[in-house]
Design an enzyme around this catalytic site. Sequence first.
Site, PDB file in Angstrom:
ATOM      1  N   ASP A 268       0.846  -1.191   0.000  1.00  0.00           N
ATOM      2  CA  ASP A 268       0.000   0.000   0.000  1.00  0.00           C
ATOM      3  C   ASP A 268       0.878   1.236   0.000  1.00  0.00           C
ATOM      4  O   ASP A 268       2.064   1.160   0.361  1.00  0.00           O
ATOM      5  CB  ASP A 268      -0.867   0.023   1.267  1.00  0.00           C
ATOM      6  CG  ASP A 268      -2.151  -0.778   1.084  1.00  0.00           C
ATOM      7  OD1 ASP A 268      -2.465  -1.103  -0.056  1.00  0.00           O
ATOM      8  OD2 ASP A 268      -2.807  -1.081   2.096  1.00  0.00           O
TER       9      ASP A 268
ATOM     10  N   ASP B  17      -4.526  -2.662   5.354  1.00  0.00           N
ATOM     11  CA  ASP B  17      -4.927  -2.092   6.633  1.00  0.00           C
ATOM     12  C   ASP B  17      -6.430  -2.092   6.852  1.00  0.00           C
ATOM     13  O   ASP B  17      -6.888  -1.981   7.977  1.00  0.00           O
ATOM     14  CB  ASP B  17      -4.392  -0.667   6.785  1.00  0.00           C
ATOM     15  CG  ASP B  17      -4.790   0.239   5.619  1.00  0.00           C
ATOM     16  OD1 ASP B  17      -5.616  -0.191   4.800  1.00  0.00           O
ATOM     17  OD2 ASP B  17      -4.267   1.366   5.545  1.00  0.00           O
TER      18      ASP B  17
ATOM     19  N   ASP C  45      -9.230  -5.472   2.981  1.00  0.00           N
ATOM     20  CA  ASP C  45      -7.936  -6.030   2.582  1.00  0.00           C
ATOM     21  C   ASP C  45      -7.753  -7.468   3.075  1.00  0.00           C
ATOM     22  O   ASP C  45      -6.773  -8.123   2.717  1.00  0.00           O
ATOM     23  CB  ASP C  45      -6.788  -5.174   3.132  1.00  0.00           C
ATOM     24  CG  ASP C  45      -6.661  -3.842   2.408  1.00  0.00           C
ATOM     25  OD1 ASP C  45      -6.940  -3.816   1.201  1.00  0.00           O
ATOM     26  OD2 ASP C  45      -6.284  -2.845   3.048  1.00  0.00           O
TER      27      ASP C  45
END
Length: 1029
Positions: A374, A674, A678
């Site tokens: 990410d 997070d 996900d």
Amino acid sequence: MSSPSIQSSSSYGQGREVGVVDLSDIISNEDLNRIKAYGGVKGLANLLGSSVDRGLSSAEASSPERIERFGSNRNREVPIKSFFFFVWEAAHDKTLIILIVAAIVSIILGLTVEDRSTGWIDGTAILVAVTIVVLVTAGNDYNKEQKFRKLNSIRNEHNASVLRDGRVVSLPVTDIVVGDIVKLEAGDTVPADGLYINGTNFSVDESAMTGESDSKHKSEDVEPFMLSGCQVLEGRCEYLVIAVGVNSQWGKLKSLLEVPDSDTPLTIKLESLAQSIGKFGLAAAVATFIILIVKFSITMKVNHIRWEWSYLGTIVQFLVTSIAIIVMAVPEGLPLAVTISLAFSMMKMMKDNNLVRHLEACETMGGATNICSDKTGTLTMNRMSVEASLVGSGIVNPDGQIVSLLSDNICLNSTAYIVHHEGNQVNDHFGSKTECALLEFIERYQVDYEHYREENKARIVNQYPFSSEKKMSAILVRNISNSSSKGGIKPYRLHVKGAAELVLSKCDKMIVEDGSSKSFNREEKLLVSKDIEIYASSGLRTLLLAFKDLDEGQQNDFDNPNSGHFTFLALVGIKDPVRPEVPAAVRKCQHAGITVRMLTGDNILTAKNIARECNILRDGGVAIEGPQFRQLTNEQLEIIIPHLQVLARCSPTDKYTLVHKLREMGEVVAVTGDGVNDAPQLKEADVGFSMGIAGTEVAKEASDIVLLDDNFSSIGKAVMWGRNVYDSIRKFIQFQLTVNFVAVTMAIIGAITDGESPLRPIQMLWVNLIMDTLGALALATEPPTEKLFDRLPYGRYDSLITRRMWRNIIGQTIYQLSFLFAIMYGAPTLVKLFDLPAYSHWTLHDKLVYHTIIFNTFVFCQFFNEINCRVLNNDLNVFKGIHRSQLFVGIMIGTIGIQIILVEFGNDFFGTRPLDLYQWLFCITIGAGGLIWGFCLRLLPIKDRQPITRQLRRIKQEDVEIDIDIESTPLLPQSKWRTAQKVMTEINVISAFRNQPRLKRTKGLFVSKDSDLRSRKFNKSSNPFAGKQ
């Protein structure tokens, strides 16, 4: 048995009872009729002794009866396993069972057949050694269990805003009880099941619980059900808690998900290896026993000796010798070495901000070939700041009314706050990171946002939190007298802030320096639009602030999708700065053969800029957006994915697809996440990293490792530790197999030629169980070095033993056996060397001294070979970095100390006699010669099999049927980029006013060589640089 319940004393609830099962069923069955039967949410709150306005009283919330009836907000934990449980479990190891049986047989034979005064020693020593191994293993497992419990308790600790005694207090979620009123905002996790009371534009992502990807908008009448463990997407609300802990839906789900830990792939490989060696030892023991029996029978036949029952002792001795060979062959230290290495690495990784939830993740990270990361918080600091701004028509020093307008939009249209610290300490941001950046921006104009909020809170009519559908937030305030216009004072003002392009499209006026507004003409609007594009291409997130005045009856204008006629107030470019250590960490991973990819929800311009800054997007790399990615066929995916470095505007489904496809292609994938959504890709990946700071509880539950600092550089450290674990195990295998091959060969040859092994079983137990355990501790706890990044990842199915390891094992076995056999069978010619009487005059003492020399030489060969085993490759210096491993040095010194005690004071128990200085020097010299021999072995040009790597041809546009963004080498060097940016801005301004949007063509000149070649296709007249060269 009736469920625990509370009886209401209110007039409505007289005689009504509410039980745990009733409350749980309301949520699981989504029973609106039952809620109405209880008098709605307010009525149910009264039945539970609570109030929607004041919540529970502190006394009622802490009442033991309430907690006993409805439970606490803690999930059922696996019962604590006692130390004796682990002792019992360790004693069931197959290897140890064989040793225990061998010990019992040895004791029985020693007390019945052999000399009773000494016959019990070998068997008892085996049992003592087994006891030590069982206690060490059980102690390690017990400590690991305790640490995991402690880490899990830390991980589950976070607070929630709860209404108690009419005041909002922050409490640990574990202190929430049934009847509490909880306040939630965007980004929070629902801590317990409950019913919605009131709120603003409140929606929740329930995909983790229901599997439905669409967000659920909550309301009191239609959709009041709040499920624990779900993530708040937008808005704010208050809700009544009616089920906690194991009675909540999340608690019930967690109890179903509890599964026992499984062995790691590495442990399975090692146990398989141990069993193979054990079978080899068993076969060797059986063969030795048969050979000894045949030899004994032939001797009796040739010498015409008649059988007597006294010879049974000789056959029993053959059996004891055979059992000793099994003991020597079984590599008892292997499983222990794995446990020590993984536990040590887990403890050290904790210091590097990696909380390891699954031990196998330590080793798996060593083989990672791809890291999908990410952007926000991992590559960047997750700390927004305003890097560029445009106020109104280009106002340089806004003051007075313009600052007041900015303050209304920024201070009032926000719930975030900042805690300031003195000195150089960084301020703490709470709430939306974007709003915190704007608060710091308004503080530049000497505005105290807290004081401004307090002074103007009475003006607030309505607030509209950020909506992902509208892509903006808003606040409606009462106008003040100095905000009049020529048409008179309008009573209300609507301030909005949101996605720059969207809000700009709704603006038809702009603010000017004196605080008035003027018409927003096409050229000026185009210029602001170009500024937005420049901000985005520089990696800035753009946000536009605007306002409009409203008359009575227009208060709901924000809900009108066609709302427009706003006045442009300001454009801000917000940046989440790249963490300073990330570019170097990314380069390090790439140098180690790991492909790093960035997955983000940002637009492609911002994503590419950040990726370049992080060194992720490189020459030949592909950047693509989620909508394009979803349209690719399997064939196109296989072409593009090896080159894919940036996936922008991607959804959780896109991330999952990418991870799944990479694994199908044989890659070992680590991925970060997070959010609740996900969880699928975290589970799908070989190693899932969740964020310890910004991560949701669902993501942490789905992950293997929690990044406590949300930092990409910590992933690089996990790679280093993973490779170190694998190398540590290989080092120990190299050491263990050499010991076993030499010992078993000596035992077999000695038994066949002399009728007994030159090494007593108790001596072999010192080598196999104690010395090996210490060796495992020494080799498995060496700290990693940066050199681990200088090689490619090992493959998913890489063999544990490499060609170079076989070279070292076989080479050292030959060296040790050559000298040991020379000592064993050269006794008549070596007596003078060892200062012993002639071989024909040897006493029992002399024979024991000679056997002690053999044993001592054998031990020192292993001692110095352990130093050799620090190296797996062709490095010639085995002492390199040994000073950094204080534990290794300490264990080596301790091993020598114990060996001296055993030789000098072991006597009959250990089968040794004291040696003189010359004999000690001989043993040490032979052992130390293994270092020189190892140096020579590493000069042999043997190469290990290299991991299979994909040879990538540079991708071209014609390779795929869709338009993709391929990164190319910049035409201008980095030092000239700022100058080029200025030129580009000037051309952009000219183009805007001439209505000739050439920005893309012009910018292309500064981006790539490919663009340069394409630009030559244009006529010189259309080239903005024509005539200036």
